[in-house]
Each structure stands twice: as C-alpha cells, then as structure tokens.
Design an enzyme around this catalytic site. Structure first.
Site, mmCIF file in Angstrom:
data_model
loop_
_atom_site.group_PDB
_atom_site.id
_atom_site.type_symbol
_atom_site.label_atom_id
_atom_site.label_comp_id
_atom_site.label_asym_id
_atom_site.label_seq_id
_atom_site.Cartn_x
_atom_site.Cartn_y
_atom_site.Cartn_z
ATOM 1 N N GLY A 25 0.834 -1.197 0.000
ATOM 2 C CA GLY A 25 0.000 0.000 0.000
ATOM 3 C C GLY A 25 0.868 1.245 0.000
ATOM 4 O O GLY A 25 1.982 1.226 0.525
ATOM 5 N N GLN B 116 3.275 9.963 0.713
ATOM 6 C CA GLN B 116 4.552 9.273 0.950
ATOM 7 C C GLN B 116 5.572 9.518 -0.167
ATOM 8 O O GLN B 116 6.749 9.249 0.003
ATOM 9 C CB GLN B 116 4.330 7.764 1.112
ATOM 10 C CG GLN B 116 3.572 7.392 2.378
ATOM 11 C CD GLN B 116 3.346 5.899 2.471
ATOM 12 O OE1 GLN B 116 2.363 5.384 1.968
ATOM 13 N NE2 GLN B 116 4.285 5.196 3.089
ATOM 14 N N CYS C 40 5.413 -0.143 7.277
ATOM 15 C CA CYS C 40 5.120 1.002 6.416
ATOM 16 C C CYS C 40 6.373 1.336 5.613
ATOM 17 O O CYS C 40 7.478 1.332 6.161
ATOM 18 C CB CYS C 40 4.733 2.195 7.287
ATOM 19 S SG CYS C 40 4.363 3.682 6.357
ATOM 20 N N LEU C 41 6.197 1.653 4.334
ATOM 21 C CA LEU C 41 7.356 1.993 3.499
ATOM 22 C C LEU C 41 8.038 3.268 4.001
ATOM 23 O O LEU C 41 9.201 3.493 3.705
ATOM 24 C CB LEU C 41 6.932 2.145 2.037
ATOM 25 C CG LEU C 41 6.482 0.839 1.363
ATOM 26 C CD1 LEU C 41 5.964 1.110 -0.037
ATOM 27 C CD2 LEU C 41 7.608 -0.187 1.334
ATOM 28 N N HIS D 144 -4.814 1.991 7.578
ATOM 29 C CA HIS D 144 -3.416 2.445 7.649
ATOM 30 C C HIS D 144 -3.164 3.534 6.605
ATOM 31 O O HIS D 144 -2.602 4.584 6.905
ATOM 32 C CB HIS D 144 -2.493 1.234 7.429
ATOM 33 C CG HIS D 144 -1.035 1.574 7.334
ATOM 34 N ND1 HIS D 144 -0.102 1.115 8.235
ATOM 35 C CD2 HIS D 144 -0.346 2.308 6.426
ATOM 36 C CE1 HIS D 144 1.098 1.569 7.888
ATOM 37 N NE2 HIS D 144 0.978 2.295 6.797
ATOM 38 N N GLU D 145 -3.610 3.289 5.364
ATOM 39 C CA GLU D 145 -3.369 4.255 4.275
ATOM 40 C C GLU D 145 -4.192 5.522 4.472
ATOM 41 O O GLU D 145 -3.733 6.624 4.183
ATOM 42 C CB GLU D 145 -3.667 3.627 2.911
ATOM 43 C CG GLU D 145 -2.827 2.405 2.557
ATOM 44 C CD GLU D 145 -1.333 2.632 2.672
ATOM 45 O OE1 GLU D 145 -0.867 3.779 2.492
ATOM 46 O OE2 GLU D 145 -0.616 1.663 2.977
ATOM 47 N N HIS E 5 -2.559 7.937 6.650
ATOM 48 C CA HIS E 5 -1.525 8.748 5.991
ATOM 49 C C HIS E 5 -2.105 10.068 5.471
ATOM 50 O O HIS E 5 -1.444 11.098 5.481
ATOM 51 C CB HIS E 5 -0.926 7.993 4.794
ATOM 52 C CG HIS E 5 0.185 7.055 5.152
ATOM 53 N ND1 HIS E 5 1.359 7.473 5.739
ATOM 54 C CD2 HIS E 5 0.308 5.715 4.994
ATOM 55 C CE1 HIS E 5 2.158 6.416 5.923
ATOM 56 N NE2 HIS E 5 1.536 5.333 5.485
HETATM 57 NI NI NI Z 1 2.302 3.362 5.523
#
Ligand code: NI
Length: 177
Positions: free
Chosen positions: A46, A51, A96-97, A138-139, A142
């Site tokens: 995701g 990000q 998370c990236l 989660h997304e 963000h």
């Molecule tokens: Ni994330």
C-alpha cells in the site's frame, strides 16, 4: 510510468493533511501509475500519495499474494471516506514503506465501510475486513498525517524513530565511503 522516491519518518512532510481531489483526470491516473510502480518496486502492499511528497487524497494498494506469473490486482482509492467502523477491534502487525524495516502491532476496528472514487473517477463503496480493512485504515491515516507508529506508546514510537535515524545515518555513511 516513473519510480518516485519514498519519504521516510520523521520527515515533516509525512505530517501534512492531504487535499481532496475535485475529479480523477489523466494527471491523477499518471500519479496513480507512478505510485503503483513505486509500491511494487519497494516492495510494498500500500502507498499513499503523501509518501512520495504529493499531499493529495490518493491511495494505491495490491494485497494479492505475489506469485510467479500471477497478474497484479491493483486497487485505487481517491478521496476515501470512512462511512462506518465496527466496535470490535483487532490487533495486527503493521509495517510502512515510510518506516522501513520496523513492524509493530496496532489495534484497529476489525471491519470498515469506505466510499471512494476509483481509477476512472467512478463512485464506489466497499465493506472491508481482514487485510483490506487494516491496510485501508493504515493508508487513510496517511491522508491525515498519521503513521502507524503514532498509534503506539510514546516510548515505543521514540525508540522506533531513533532506530530509523540511526539506520539512515549508517546508510548515508556507506554512500560517502
Ligand atoms: Ni504506511
């Protein structure tokens, strides 16, 4: 399509609240294509536009198990809105990236209903459970400038941020040498 670089914590740009889009045009589809390519390359399941430094309410996802020869199953969410969340909550390990290589359990509603615009700008609704529910929440966090580590205790969060900064400094030193 082009690969974009992913911003990592504690970069203040990750704290921005993303702006809603008035429509889904070719420019946004190009952004979603870039995000998807960047996410697959990372690799991740995701990614929110913020990000990669674009504070717009756009999310890409692919929860399909990676298998040789299997087609990708990309999902696109523009302007996602939480319509309903279950009272029942569940603990799930998240990563998370933007918080590379660190994982921790986060508690969230087990089921959510979300409205959004798809890749073609069509209004959609989904009732999600399991991984999709976790990943969507989660997304969507963000888009509000919230990371999964913000759901943890202050002590845990600060420990994780220290580890991130240390790892980044070590990587930078390697690049110089
Ligand atoms: Ni994330």
């Amino acid at each position: 399509m082009a690969l974009r670089s992913i911003i990592t914590a504690p970069d203040p740009r990750l704290k921005l609240v993303s702006e809603p889009l008035s429509e889904v045009g070719d420019e946004i589809r190009r952004l979603m294509d870039d995000m998807l390519e960047t996410m697959y390359a990372a690799p991740g399941i995701g990614l929110a536009a913020v990000q990669i430094g674009v504070p717009k309410r756009v999310i890409v996802m692919d929860l399909a198990k990676e298998k040789e020869g299997e087609p990708h199953k990309p999902l696109f969410f523009v302007n996602p809105k939480l319509l309903w969340a279950a009272d029942e909550r569940v603990l799930c390990e998240e990563g998370c990236l933007s918080v590379p290589d660190l994982y921790e359990e986060v508690e969230r509603p087990v089921r959510v209903r979300v409205s959004y615009l798809d890749y073609f700008g069509k209004a959609q609704e989904v009732e999600a459970d399991g991984m999709l529910a976790v990943c969507l929440q989660h997304e969507m966090d963000h888009l509000e400038g919230t990371l999964f580590i913000d759901h943890l205790s202050r002590l845990k969060r600060e420990m994780m941020l220290k580890k991130l900064i240390k790892a980044r400094k070590a990587a930078e030193r390697e690049e110089v040498e």
